[in-house]
Design an enzyme around this catalytic site. Structure first.
Site, PDB file in Angstrom:
ATOM      1  N   ASP A   1     -41.673  34.920  55.832  1.00  0.00           N
ATOM      2  CA  ASP A   1     -41.469  33.601  55.223  1.00  0.00           C
ATOM      3  C   ASP A   1     -42.223  33.404  53.910  1.00  0.00           C
ATOM      4  OD1 ASP A   1     -39.940  33.004  57.478  1.00  0.00           O
ATOM      5  OD2 ASP A   1     -41.650  32.153  58.544  1.00  0.00           O
TER       6      ASP A   1
ATOM      7  N   ARG B   1     -12.326  32.499  49.988  1.00  0.00           N
ATOM      8  CA  ARG B   1     -13.018  31.587  50.885  1.00  0.00           C
ATOM      9  C   ARG B   1     -14.361  31.114  50.320  1.00  0.00           C
ATOM     10  NH1 ARG B   1     -12.300  34.819  56.614  1.00  0.00           N
ATOM     11  NH2 ARG B   1     -10.230  34.021  57.157  1.00  0.00           N
TER      12      ARG B   1
ATOM     13  N   GLY C   1     -37.047  31.322  57.209  1.00  0.00           N
ATOM     14  CA  GLY C   1     -38.019  30.797  56.253  1.00  0.00           C
ATOM     15  C   GLY C   1     -38.790  29.601  56.758  1.00  0.00           C
TER      16      GLY C   1
END
Length: 212
Positions: A35, A70, A78
């Protein structure tokens, strides 16, 4: 115990800090988390590996998004920090990046996606698991883990549904989940981890405990 070197993130280092403050335990902590959210730390090891995995996933998503015209949404980890989404999104050329630090206005995302879709025929959005709608919508009941953190996940599906409803474009969501946390580390992380390990042992020899 002469010394304990704890290797981990917010929870691991938090527990280590508590043991030092309460019991004067001889502990050194090494900052390791994907993170990249530890205070006073420029970069934790594990982060570079993770954003490389995210970048690779986005590269693959560009191919299928373009071939099927798309809108694709990629949810990444995180916790409450947007580092993975930000750096991975920049490296992987995402069209819109959503992070926990800034609640997002869905209408602004829709406007940007419409422009991108008109120009390129497809669009890719990357969203951090802790990102929130500015309207304050809640994904689900806030279940918490053993450390008291709200269990995150599901924002990608919710966002994809909202985008499809508001744009009419076929939209799919994908969550990398724990794929981001495994595999062989990058060379950068191997070197950084080695440097942290060396620094930790030097602190032990100097008996400078209670440090990260």
């Amino acid at each position: 115990i002469d010394a304990l070197i704890a290797v981990g993130g917010e929870d691991t280092c938090g527990v280590a800090n508590k043991l030092v403050s309460d019991f004067k335990a001889p502990i050194i902590c090494v900052p390791k988390t994907i993170d990249n959210d530890l205070n006073a730390t420029d970069q934790t090891f594990g982060f570079d590996t993770t954003i490389s995995i995210v970048c690779d996933a986005l590269d693959r998503m560009h191919t299928t998004a373009k071939s099927h015209d798309r809108v694709l949404v990629l949810e990444v980890m995180g916790r409450h920090a947007g580092w993975i989404a930000t750096m991975g999104g920049i490296a992987g050329a995402a069209d819109y990046i959503l992070v926990p630090e800034y609640p997002f206005d869905i209408n602004k995302v829709v406007d940007a996606i419409k422009i991108r879709k008109k120009e390129a025929g497809y669009a890719i959005v990357i969203v951090a698991e802790g990102a929130k709608f500015a309207s304050g919508e809640v994904l689900k009941d806030e279940e918490k883990d053993s450390f008291g953190h709200v269990k995150l996940g599901g924002i990608g599906d919710r966002l994809a549904k909202a985008l499809e409803e508001k744009t009419g474009f076929e939209t799919r969501a994908m969550s990398l989940g724990h794929v981001q946390r495994g595999g062989s580390p990058t060379a950068f992380d191997r070197v950084l981890g080695t440097r942290y390990g060396l620094a930790a042992v030097e602190l032990v020899h100097a008996k400078k405990f209670g440090r990260m």
